[in-house]
Design a protein around this motif. Sequence first.
Motif, PDB file in Angstrom:
ATOM      1  N   VAL A  35       0.875  -1.159   0.000  1.00 22.03           N
ATOM      2  CA  VAL A  35       0.000   0.000   0.000  1.00 22.03           C
ATOM      3  C   VAL A  35       0.913   1.210   0.000  1.00 22.03           C
ATOM      4  CG1 VAL A  35      -1.782   1.291   1.239  1.00 22.03           C
ATOM      5  CG2 VAL A  35      -1.807  -1.220   1.265  1.00 22.03           C
ATOM      6  N   PHE A  36       0.907   1.898  -1.093  1.00 21.61           N
ATOM      7  CA  PHE A  36       1.759   3.068  -1.272  1.00 21.61           C
ATOM      8  C   PHE A  36       0.872   4.295  -1.189  1.00 21.61           C
ATOM      9  CE2 PHE A  36       3.545   6.145  -4.401  1.00 21.61           C
ATOM     10  CZ  PHE A  36       4.641   6.529  -3.647  1.00 21.61           C
ATOM     11  N   CYS A  37       1.167   5.131  -0.249  1.00 18.67           N
ATOM     12  CA  CYS A  37       0.334   6.301   0.001  1.00 18.67           C
ATOM     13  C   CYS A  37       1.178   7.564  -0.172  1.00 18.67           C
ATOM     14  CB  CYS A  37      -0.211   6.213   1.428  1.00 18.67           C
ATOM     15  SG  CYS A  37      -1.253   7.594   1.869  1.00 18.67           S
ATOM     16  N   VAL A  62      -5.212   1.802  -8.309  1.00 18.30           N
ATOM     17  CA  VAL A  62      -4.906   3.199  -7.997  1.00 18.30           C
ATOM     18  C   VAL A  62      -6.165   3.805  -7.398  1.00 18.30           C
ATOM     19  CG1 VAL A  62      -4.074   5.403  -8.858  1.00 18.30           C
ATOM     20  CG2 VAL A  62      -3.270   3.284  -9.915  1.00 18.30           C
ATOM     21  N   VAL A  63      -6.068   4.147  -6.124  1.00 15.50           N
ATOM     22  CA  VAL A  63      -7.213   4.634  -5.367  1.00 15.50           C
ATOM     23  C   VAL A  63      -6.916   6.050  -4.900  1.00 15.50           C
ATOM     24  CG1 VAL A  63      -8.671   4.247  -3.336  1.00 15.50           C
ATOM     25  CG2 VAL A  63      -7.704   2.285  -4.579  1.00 15.50           C
ATOM     26  N   ASP A 104      -8.079   9.409 -13.561  1.00 15.04           N
ATOM     27  CA  ASP A 104      -8.604   8.095 -13.882  1.00 15.04           C
ATOM     28  C   ASP A 104      -8.201   7.117 -12.777  1.00 15.04           C
ATOM     29  OD1 ASP A 104      -9.748   5.951 -15.182  1.00 15.04           O
ATOM     30  OD2 ASP A 104      -8.019   5.626 -16.493  1.00 15.04           O
ATOM     31  N   THR A 105      -8.856   7.264 -11.631  1.00 12.45           N
ATOM     32  CA  THR A 105      -8.567   6.421 -10.474  1.00 12.45           C
ATOM     33  C   THR A 105      -9.885   6.016  -9.824  1.00 12.45           C
ATOM     34  OG1 THR A 105      -8.453   8.317  -8.958  1.00 12.45           O
ATOM     35  CG2 THR A 105      -6.388   7.634 -10.000  1.00 12.45           C
ATOM     36  N   GLN A 106      -9.823   4.986  -8.992  1.00 18.15           N
ATOM     37  CA  GLN A 106     -10.970   4.625  -8.168  1.00 18.15           C
ATOM     38  C   GLN A 106     -10.998   5.615  -7.002  1.00 18.15           C
ATOM     39  OE1 GLN A 106     -11.285   0.268  -7.423  1.00 18.15           O
ATOM     40  NE2 GLN A 106      -9.363   0.210  -8.574  1.00 18.15           N
ATOM     41  N   LYS A 107     -12.152   6.128  -6.668  1.00 21.07           N
ATOM     42  CA  LYS A 107     -12.221   7.167  -5.638  1.00 21.07           C
ATOM     43  C   LYS A 107     -13.071   6.726  -4.455  1.00 21.07           C
ATOM     44  CE  LYS A 107     -11.290  10.676  -8.980  1.00 21.07           C
ATOM     45  NZ  LYS A 107     -11.074   9.740 -10.056  1.00 21.07           N
ATOM     46  N   ILE A 108     -12.619   7.163  -3.303  1.00 25.76           N
ATOM     47  CA  ILE A 108     -13.381   6.953  -2.076  1.00 25.76           C
ATOM     48  C   ILE A 108     -13.485   8.311  -1.394  1.00 25.76           C
ATOM     49  CG2 ILE A 108     -13.486   5.822   0.179  1.00 25.76           C
ATOM     50  CD1 ILE A 108     -11.676   3.615  -0.965  1.00 25.76           C
ATOM     51  N   VAL A 122     -10.959   0.497   1.282  1.00 26.59           N
ATOM     52  CA  VAL A 122      -9.873   0.209   0.340  1.00 26.59           C
ATOM     53  C   VAL A 122      -9.723  -1.296   0.188  1.00 26.59           C
ATOM     54  CG1 VAL A 122      -7.381   0.372  -0.053  1.00 26.59           C
ATOM     55  CG2 VAL A 122      -8.653   2.390   0.736  1.00 26.59           C
ATOM     56  N   GLU A 123      -9.741  -2.020   1.295  1.00 32.04           N
ATOM     57  CA  GLU A 123      -9.622  -3.483   1.230  1.00 32.04           C
ATOM     58  C   GLU A 123     -10.735  -4.080   0.381  1.00 32.04           C
ATOM     59  OE1 GLU A 123      -7.395  -4.681   5.393  1.00 32.04           O
ATOM     60  OE2 GLU A 123      -9.581  -4.608   5.358  1.00 32.04           O
ATOM     61  N   GLU A 124     -11.943  -3.592   0.579  1.00 35.51           N
ATOM     62  CA  GLU A 124     -13.078  -4.100  -0.210  1.00 35.51           C
ATOM     63  C   GLU A 124     -12.904  -3.749  -1.687  1.00 35.51           C
ATOM     64  OE1 GLU A 124     -17.882  -3.421  -0.654  1.00 35.51           O
ATOM     65  OE2 GLU A 124     -16.914  -2.874   1.249  1.00 35.51           O
ATOM     66  N   MET A 125     -12.488  -2.526  -1.970  1.00 33.08           N
ATOM     67  CA  MET A 125     -12.332  -2.077  -3.344  1.00 33.08           C
ATOM     68  C   MET A 125     -11.289  -2.899  -4.100  1.00 33.08           C
ATOM     69  SD  MET A 125     -11.459   1.741  -4.703  1.00 33.08           S
ATOM     70  CE  MET A 125     -13.086   2.404  -4.406  1.00 33.08           C
ATOM     71  N   ILE A 126     -10.198  -3.239  -3.431  1.00 34.89           N
ATOM     72  CA  ILE A 126      -9.119  -3.959  -4.122  1.00 34.89           C
ATOM     73  C   ILE A 126      -9.196  -5.466  -3.917  1.00 34.89           C
ATOM     74  CG2 ILE A 126      -7.616  -1.944  -4.005  1.00 34.89           C
ATOM     75  CD1 ILE A 126      -5.994  -3.361  -1.840  1.00 34.89           C
ATOM     76  N   GLY A 127     -10.179  -5.920  -3.144  1.00 33.74           N
ATOM     77  CA  GLY A 127     -10.383  -7.354  -2.980  1.00 33.74           C
ATOM     78  C   GLY A 127      -9.415  -8.031  -2.048  1.00 33.74           C
ATOM     79  N   VAL A 128      -8.846  -7.308  -1.094  1.00 37.82           N
ATOM     80  CA  VAL A 128      -7.909  -7.922  -0.151  1.00 37.82           C
ATOM     81  C   VAL A 128      -8.615  -8.979   0.680  1.00 37.82           C
ATOM     82  CG1 VAL A 128      -6.495  -7.524   1.907  1.00 37.82           C
ATOM     83  CG2 VAL A 128      -6.303  -6.008  -0.056  1.00 37.82           C
ATOM     84  N   ASN A 129      -9.827  -8.731   1.112  1.00 37.31           N
ATOM     85  CA  ASN A 129     -10.547  -9.721   1.915  1.00 37.31           C
ATOM     86  C   ASN A 129     -10.767 -10.998   1.112  1.00 37.31           C
ATOM     87  OD1 ASN A 129     -10.685  -8.041   4.126  1.00 37.31           O
ATOM     88  ND2 ASN A 129     -12.618  -7.132   3.485  1.00 37.31           N
TER      89      ASN A 129
END
Length: 138
Positions: A35-37, A62-63, A104-108, A122-129
């Motif tokens: 996770v690069f912030c 890319v969030v 052009d990114t996914q936004k929260i 973020v976890e839900e968006m990228i499917g970490v779970n």
Amino acid sequence: MNPFVVTDETKEMVMNNISFLLNSYLNCSEIEHIVFCWVLHQEWIIKDLIKRLDRTDYELHVVTLICSEKELRERLLKDVNLKVRDEEIIDRSLEKLKLYESMDTQKIDVSHMSVDQVVASVEEMIGVNDIENRKSNS
């Protein structure tokens, strides 16, 4: 470097340093998620960083975490009051806020979210779970 001086040379140095770190993580077999912030307000910066990565066998998400103008102002004002930031950061940040919306990114929208809620989103968006669930079922 304090204060950071923005020049072509220092920007290139920062990009080289970040690329080195990201490549080091990507090339470590023990690392599963990175996770690069970083504050990336222009899409060309993201594309430049991606071009500098050694590997291509990774899944990239890319969030962009965004918030309302009011919330951004309130959050930055807290830092100003704590003397962590100068007051001019507020106007500069508000000017850049619109740039994130066109990327052009996914936004929260994190305007009304706690840190734990942001992490879960973020976890839900990228499917970490999903990834963790697949591992535990294997």
